[in-house]
Design a protein around this motif. Structure first.
Motif, short mmCIF file in Angstrom:
data_model
loop_
_atom_site.label_atom_id
_atom_site.label_comp_id
_atom_site.label_asym_id
_atom_site.label_seq_id
_atom_site.Cartn_x
_atom_site.Cartn_y
_atom_site.Cartn_z
N ILE A 166 44.13 68.97 -7.36
CA ILE A 166 42.91 69.71 -7.65
C ILE A 166 43.19 70.86 -8.62
O ILE A 166 42.41 71.13 -9.54
CB ILE A 166 42.28 70.24 -6.35
N SER A 176 41.59 71.24 -12.48
CA SER A 176 40.92 72.46 -12.94
C SER A 176 41.57 73.03 -14.18
O SER A 176 40.95 73.77 -14.93
CB SER A 176 40.93 73.51 -11.82
N LYS A 196 39.85 63.35 -0.76
CA LYS A 196 39.55 64.50 -1.62
C LYS A 196 40.10 64.30 -3.03
O LYS A 196 39.44 64.62 -4.03
CB LYS A 196 40.12 65.77 -1.01
N ASN A 228 37.92 61.59 -4.72
CA ASN A 228 36.62 62.13 -5.11
C ASN A 228 36.73 62.98 -6.37
O ASN A 228 35.88 62.90 -7.28
CB ASN A 228 36.02 62.96 -3.98
N ALA A 229 37.78 63.81 -6.42
CA ALA A 229 37.97 64.67 -7.59
C ALA A 229 38.24 63.85 -8.84
O ALA A 229 37.64 64.08 -9.90
CB ALA A 229 39.10 65.65 -7.33
N CYS A 230 39.14 62.87 -8.73
CA CYS A 230 39.48 62.05 -9.90
C CYS A 230 38.30 61.18 -10.32
O CYS A 230 38.05 60.98 -11.52
CB CYS A 230 40.69 61.16 -9.57
N SER A 233 35.11 61.89 -9.92
CA SER A 233 34.10 62.75 -10.55
C SER A 233 34.47 63.06 -11.99
O SER A 233 33.60 63.10 -12.87
CB SER A 233 33.95 64.04 -9.74
N TYR A 268 32.81 68.23 -15.73
CA TYR A 268 33.19 68.44 -14.34
C TYR A 268 34.26 69.51 -14.19
O TYR A 268 34.24 70.30 -13.25
CB TYR A 268 33.71 67.11 -13.77
N LEU A 281 35.45 73.17 -11.17
CA LEU A 281 36.48 73.17 -10.14
C LEU A 281 37.02 74.57 -9.90
O LEU A 281 37.31 75.30 -10.83
CB LEU A 281 37.63 72.25 -10.54
N LEU A 307 33.21 68.78 -4.52
CA LEU A 307 34.42 69.54 -4.28
C LEU A 307 34.18 71.01 -4.51
O LEU A 307 34.54 71.56 -5.54
CB LEU A 307 35.55 69.05 -5.19
#
Length: 275
Positions: free
Chosen positions: A188, A192, A239, A242-244, A246, A254, A258, A268
């Motif tokens: 994550i 970001s 998690k 979902n992040a990847c 998105s 996106y 973050l 997230l």
């Protein structure tokens, strides 16, 4: 005229009886002092006292290993686009300190059957060390540090004439389960910072660990602890996915969201990241 005082002489039989009584008491005392059962219990008491003292020293050493291993993990999380080599170099030095100064204390205490007798005392520190060492190795090489590699690094700490400290498979697996949580936070953080490709690599790596763990976990005796770790691992996998996902769907729009405190961001948000 006053009579002269009478001097009574002890009877010979009485004197001999007293001597025999004294001799008998001395023999009985000596017999009690040399009682085999008393000697055995004294030996067991000394052994247990020594073992308890050793357990206290091992617990203290394990806490030091845990605390300093966490410092390595925090150092690795400072990694960024432009400071990777610098951060990993510092983390490698910190990991060497944990190994040479703190785990070496465990090595000196644990010999022979102590590895299993005192496992509960040192297991938390060993698991944290596994977590730090495997996280560092992944960031440096992109691969998993296996158990043989971990024990090979600890081999020089042991006296060649004595049985070396060998981290067992159970502690290695439990430490590896905790690794996925740190990789989730790392992924994550990298998203970001715009390093989406690195995050995708982490996602694939964590999926593979979880897949292998689902095969191994049912065979582990410490099932209650492993079950909770497996549940946490699955949350970490979701998690990261979902992040990847998105990022893949929404693209660069996106990334700025973050790490923000924007509660309207459903996939997230700030509260979704474990700390």
């Amino acid at each position: 005229m006053a009579s002269k005082p009478q001097h009574h002489r002890p009877l010979a039989g009485t004197t001999q009886a007293r001597q025999r009584t004294t001799s008998t008491n001395s023999t009985a005392a000596a017999s009690i002092d040399s009682n085999p059962m008393k000697d055995a219990f004294s030996k067991y008491a000394n052994y247990l006292n020594d073992l308890n003292d050793k357990r206290e020293r091992v617990v203290k050493a394990s806490r030091d290993v845990t605390m300093n291993s966490k410092k390595v993990i925090f150092q690795v999380h400072r990694i960024g686009k432009h400071n990777k080599e610098e951060v990993l170099e510092k983390a490698e030095k910190d990991l060497a300190v944990v190994r040479d100064q703190y785990i070496s204390r465990l090595v000196k205490e644990l010999q022979g059957t102590d590895f299993w007798k005192l496992r509960q005392a040192y297991s938390p520190g060993v698991q944290e060390y596994i977590e730090a060492a495997t996280l560092f190795n992944f960031c440096k090489t992109g691969t998993l540090l296996n158990l043989d590699g971990v024990n090979a690094a600890l081999q020089p700490l042991s006296d060649p004439s004595m049985e070396p400290l060998q981290i067992n498979m159970l502690d290695y697996i439990l430490g590896l389960a905790d690794l996925t949580g740190e990789l989730m936070r790392l992924a994550i953080g990298r998203i970001s910072d715009g390093e989406v490709e690195f995050a995708n690599k982490i996602c694939t790596f964590v999926r593979e660990i979880y897949r292998e763990m689902t095969i191994v976990a049912p065979e582990i005796d410490d099932s209650s602890d492993m079950k909770s770790k497996m549940d946490t691992m699955l949350q970490s996998v979701k998690k990261i996915e979902n992040a990847c996902f998105s990022v893949h769907v929404r693209g660069s729009e996106y990334i700025p969201h973050l790490g923000s405190a924007d509660a309207s961001f459903p996939l997230l948000g700030e509260d979704d990241i474990e700390r």
